[in-house]
Design a protein around this motif. Sequence first.
Motif, short mmCIF file in Angstrom:
data_model
loop_
_atom_site.label_atom_id
_atom_site.label_comp_id
_atom_site.label_asym_id
_atom_site.label_seq_id
_atom_site.Cartn_x
_atom_site.Cartn_y
_atom_site.Cartn_z
N ASP A 111 0.87 -1.17 0.00
CA ASP A 111 0.00 0.00 0.00
C ASP A 111 0.91 1.22 0.00
O ASP A 111 1.33 1.70 1.06
CB ASP A 111 -0.91 -0.02 1.23
CG ASP A 111 -1.92 1.12 1.23
OD1 ASP A 111 -2.11 1.74 0.16
OD2 ASP A 111 -2.50 1.40 2.29
N LEU A 112 1.21 1.73 -1.16
CA LEU A 112 2.21 2.79 -1.30
C LEU A 112 1.60 4.17 -1.07
O LEU A 112 0.45 4.42 -1.43
CB LEU A 112 2.85 2.73 -2.69
CG LEU A 112 3.53 1.40 -3.05
CD1 LEU A 112 4.03 1.46 -4.48
CD2 LEU A 112 4.66 1.08 -2.10
N ALA A 113 2.40 5.05 -0.49
CA ALA A 113 1.98 6.44 -0.29
C ALA A 113 2.60 7.31 -1.37
O ALA A 113 3.66 6.99 -1.92
CB ALA A 113 2.44 6.92 1.09
N ASP A 114 1.95 8.42 -1.67
CA ASP A 114 2.57 9.41 -2.54
C ASP A 114 3.67 10.12 -1.76
O ASP A 114 3.53 10.38 -0.56
CB ASP A 114 1.55 10.43 -3.01
CG ASP A 114 0.57 9.86 -4.01
OD1 ASP A 114 0.96 8.95 -4.77
OD2 ASP A 114 -0.59 10.31 -4.02
N PRO A 115 4.79 10.45 -2.40
CA PRO A 115 5.85 11.19 -1.69
C PRO A 115 5.31 12.49 -1.12
O PRO A 115 4.52 13.19 -1.75
CB PRO A 115 6.88 11.45 -2.79
CG PRO A 115 6.65 10.38 -3.80
CD PRO A 115 5.17 10.14 -3.80
N GLN A 116 5.74 12.81 0.10
CA GLN A 116 5.29 14.06 0.74
C GLN A 116 5.95 15.29 0.12
O GLN A 116 5.45 16.39 0.27
CB GLN A 116 5.63 14.03 2.24
CG GLN A 116 4.81 13.05 3.06
CD GLN A 116 5.17 13.15 4.53
OE1 GLN A 116 6.29 12.86 4.94
NE2 GLN A 116 4.22 13.58 5.33
#
Length: 331
Positions: A111-116
């Motif tokens: 479950d990947l996050a978008d880079p902050q």
Amino acid sequence: MMLTHVGNQELEGQPLTWTKDEMLLLSRDGQLHAFAPKYAKNSKKTGTVFRGYSIMEMRSRLREEFDSSFDVSHSQHFVVAHPKGVWSVWADRMESFYRSFTHYMAVRGFDLADPQVPLVAIVFRNKNEYYDHAAKSGSPLQPGTLGHYDPGTNRIFLFDAGMEADQDWTASIDTIIHEATHQTAYNVGVHRRFAEQPRWLVEGLAMMFEARGLWDPRATHTQRDRINAGRLDDFRYFLENRPTDMLPKLISSDSLYRTSPVAAYAEAWTLSFFLCETRPKEYCEYLQRVGSRKTFSTYPARARMADFASYFGSDFAQLDADLQRFVAELK
């Protein structure tokens, strides 16, 4: 978020830890700043949640940071400072890899996050500029270094090896892909940037992606395309005198990288590739377990061994025998 002034720097970002002796502040460009709170002046709150710079804000800041001989290019996730001219293709190259990496991880259940924050890369004209910049930044490089990802600044630094826009950029692909893997993995949630991570696991993943079969969607999908031939050769070279307790040593500590770095990298790739090819579900679950460790936590040997054993068992002699049999069959 807060805005503060430390010396002649204006810093805006999110305090990650705050004691009477030290503050660690994640600034809006992704860099980590450490300073004593007593030196922070004219501080004020600027937001309720962390918000990184936009791509265009980061592009403007890099234009101010580097002189007029540099240009700045960008893509959806990357902002790249590079010498003027044909180097403008770098951002697209980085973006292409980003898509390959995140697709590979997503289809395996991450479950990947978008880079902050925008992902920043700095490309120097030549080796001398690259080494000089590192020395002035207080991070002198080992001879032979072609590029590196710096967790403190969250940036990739490398130099151009004489490539032109119409040349095959794979002339320097190993270094580029290796460092881009580190940067991307730390920014989408595969690794935890501010928690101690086993070096064999971090380096092993980056070396796996050096193989064209992982990063190039046009490559054929055979096991041979996924093999890092250089690391496989290194592993086989050291095999005759390899200690019987190599796996526990590698898993429990990062010390092998200080005493025998070439062997350590070879072991890290081999173990990572073996687990990914033969036990992909457990390997991905283990990566997720390690990547979810608490921010700024250490990772003592006992905990490293226990986490590893919970996915792959504690019979290291049998695991090593399976690994060596796997390696013997690779072609």
